[in-house]
Enzyme design. Structure first.
Site, short mmCIF file in Angstrom:
data_model
loop_
_atom_site.label_atom_id
_atom_site.label_comp_id
_atom_site.label_asym_id
_atom_site.label_seq_id
_atom_site.Cartn_x
_atom_site.Cartn_y
_atom_site.Cartn_z
N ASN A 170 41.64 -8.66 10.01
CA ASN A 170 42.29 -8.65 11.32
C ASN A 170 41.30 -8.43 12.46
O ASN A 170 41.52 -8.91 13.58
CB ASN A 170 43.36 -7.56 11.38
CG ASN A 170 44.59 -7.89 10.57
OD1 ASN A 170 44.52 -7.88 9.34
ND2 ASN A 170 45.70 -8.19 11.22
N SER A 228 46.91 -6.01 8.45
CA SER A 228 48.00 -5.28 9.11
C SER A 228 48.90 -6.17 9.93
O SER A 228 48.47 -7.19 10.48
CB SER A 228 47.41 -4.20 10.02
OG SER A 228 48.43 -3.38 10.58
N LEU A 239 50.94 1.86 18.53
CA LEU A 239 51.88 1.80 17.41
C LEU A 239 51.32 2.43 16.14
O LEU A 239 51.88 2.27 15.06
CB LEU A 239 52.29 0.35 17.13
CG LEU A 239 53.00 -0.37 18.28
CD1 LEU A 239 53.34 -1.80 17.88
CD2 LEU A 239 54.26 0.38 18.72
N GLY A 240 50.21 3.17 16.27
CA GLY A 240 49.69 3.91 15.13
C GLY A 240 48.92 3.07 14.13
O GLY A 240 48.90 3.40 12.93
N SER A 241 48.26 2.01 14.59
CA SER A 241 47.54 1.13 13.65
C SER A 241 46.39 1.87 12.97
O SER A 241 46.16 1.69 11.77
CB SER A 241 47.01 -0.11 14.37
OG SER A 241 46.10 0.24 15.41
N SER A 242 45.67 2.71 13.70
CA SER A 242 44.55 3.43 13.10
C SER A 242 45.03 4.48 12.10
O SER A 242 44.41 4.70 11.06
CB SER A 242 43.67 4.08 14.17
OG SER A 242 44.36 5.11 14.84
N GLU A 268 41.34 9.89 11.14
CA GLU A 268 41.78 9.76 12.52
C GLU A 268 40.83 10.49 13.48
O GLU A 268 40.58 10.05 14.59
CB GLU A 268 43.19 10.31 12.69
CG GLU A 268 44.29 9.34 12.33
CD GLU A 268 44.59 8.40 13.48
OE1 GLU A 268 45.50 8.66 14.26
OE2 GLU A 268 43.87 7.38 13.59
N ASP A 276 50.58 10.85 14.47
CA ASP A 276 50.56 9.45 14.02
C ASP A 276 50.39 9.37 12.50
O ASP A 276 51.13 8.66 11.82
CB ASP A 276 49.43 8.68 14.70
CG ASP A 276 49.72 8.37 16.16
OD1 ASP A 276 50.61 9.02 16.73
OD2 ASP A 276 49.06 7.49 16.72
#
Length: 230
Positions: free
Chosen positions: A55, A135, A143-146, A193, A204
């Protein structure tokens, strides 16, 4: 040591209340999204650990024997503290990055290496792995991708290092980890994180680990039986 392919996934999140106040210890209400990050881990014996993040256009590989020789004492940080600037710089050296600023792509690599080296240190030898993560969550959209990325990484690496059981063992692909297993996944995901965000609240990765609807305050998680309504 895990020998078969492992597949894991984790959801993104939306914070319904307290998005900015949560870092100051206030209550946050959050729900998981029906958009997920997916990870495929393949153990092998070629002496390499490979990371593929299609991605964001990342594909890197490291020699496991060289990583094994690295001084990783800088990873021995307390759970209550974010990585120091010096620790992040040391991690960049291990990754082979120059000293200039960290892009989102490099931060994703650093988070992976941090978790791989930290979780794998208890093993007699670091595992040789192919890891691919893709993803449905857009990066930088809140949106909390990490967090979903770090939860997938933590869950997969803890499984391959036998810190938690393999939920796919004996064909039971729908089985779930115990509360204790999920707490360990969440703990390590929070460390990832911290590499990416410095001093995140932890909400998250908590939502990405536990799913559903959660009440979060100062690291304490409570599942909500019903989704909050306006």
């Amino acid at each position: 040591m895990l020998s078969e392919v492992l597949l894991v996934s984790a959801p993104g999140k939306v914070i319904l209340h307290g998005e900015h106040a949560v870092v100051h210890g206030k209550v946050a209400l959050a729900v998981a999204l029906n958009l997920r990050t997916f990870l495929r881990l393949q153990p092998h014996s070629n002496g390499k650990v490979c990371l593929n993040l299609p991605n964001i256009g990342v594909k890197q590989a490291w020699d496991v024997a060289r990583l094994q020789l690295q001084d990783t004492s800088f990873l021995e940080q307390g759970d209550a503290t974010a990585p120091t600037a010096e620790q992040v710089e040391r991690l960049k050296e291990v990754a082979g990055f120059p000293e200039d600023g960290a892009s989102p792509e490099r931060l994703a690599v650093l988070a992976f290496l941090h978790l791989y080296l930290s979780i794998g240190r208890k093993q007699r030898a670091l595992p040789s792995l192919d890891v691919m993560v893709w993803s449905q969550l857009p990066t930088g959209a809140g949106l909390g991708s990490s967090a979903a990325y770090c939860v997938c990484m933590a869950a997969a690496l803890l499984t391959v290092c036998e810190e938690i059981p393999n939920p796919q063992k004996d064909g039971e692909s729908a089985s779930r980890w115990t509360v204790e297993d999920l707490e360990l996944i969440n703990k390590w995901a929070f460390q990832g994180e911290r590499v990416i965000h410095g001093n995140p609240s932890g909400v998250d990765n908590a939502v990405s680990t536990w799913g559903g609807a959660l009440r979060f305050q100062q690291g304490k998680i409570s599942s909500l039986k019903r989704s909050p309504r306006a």
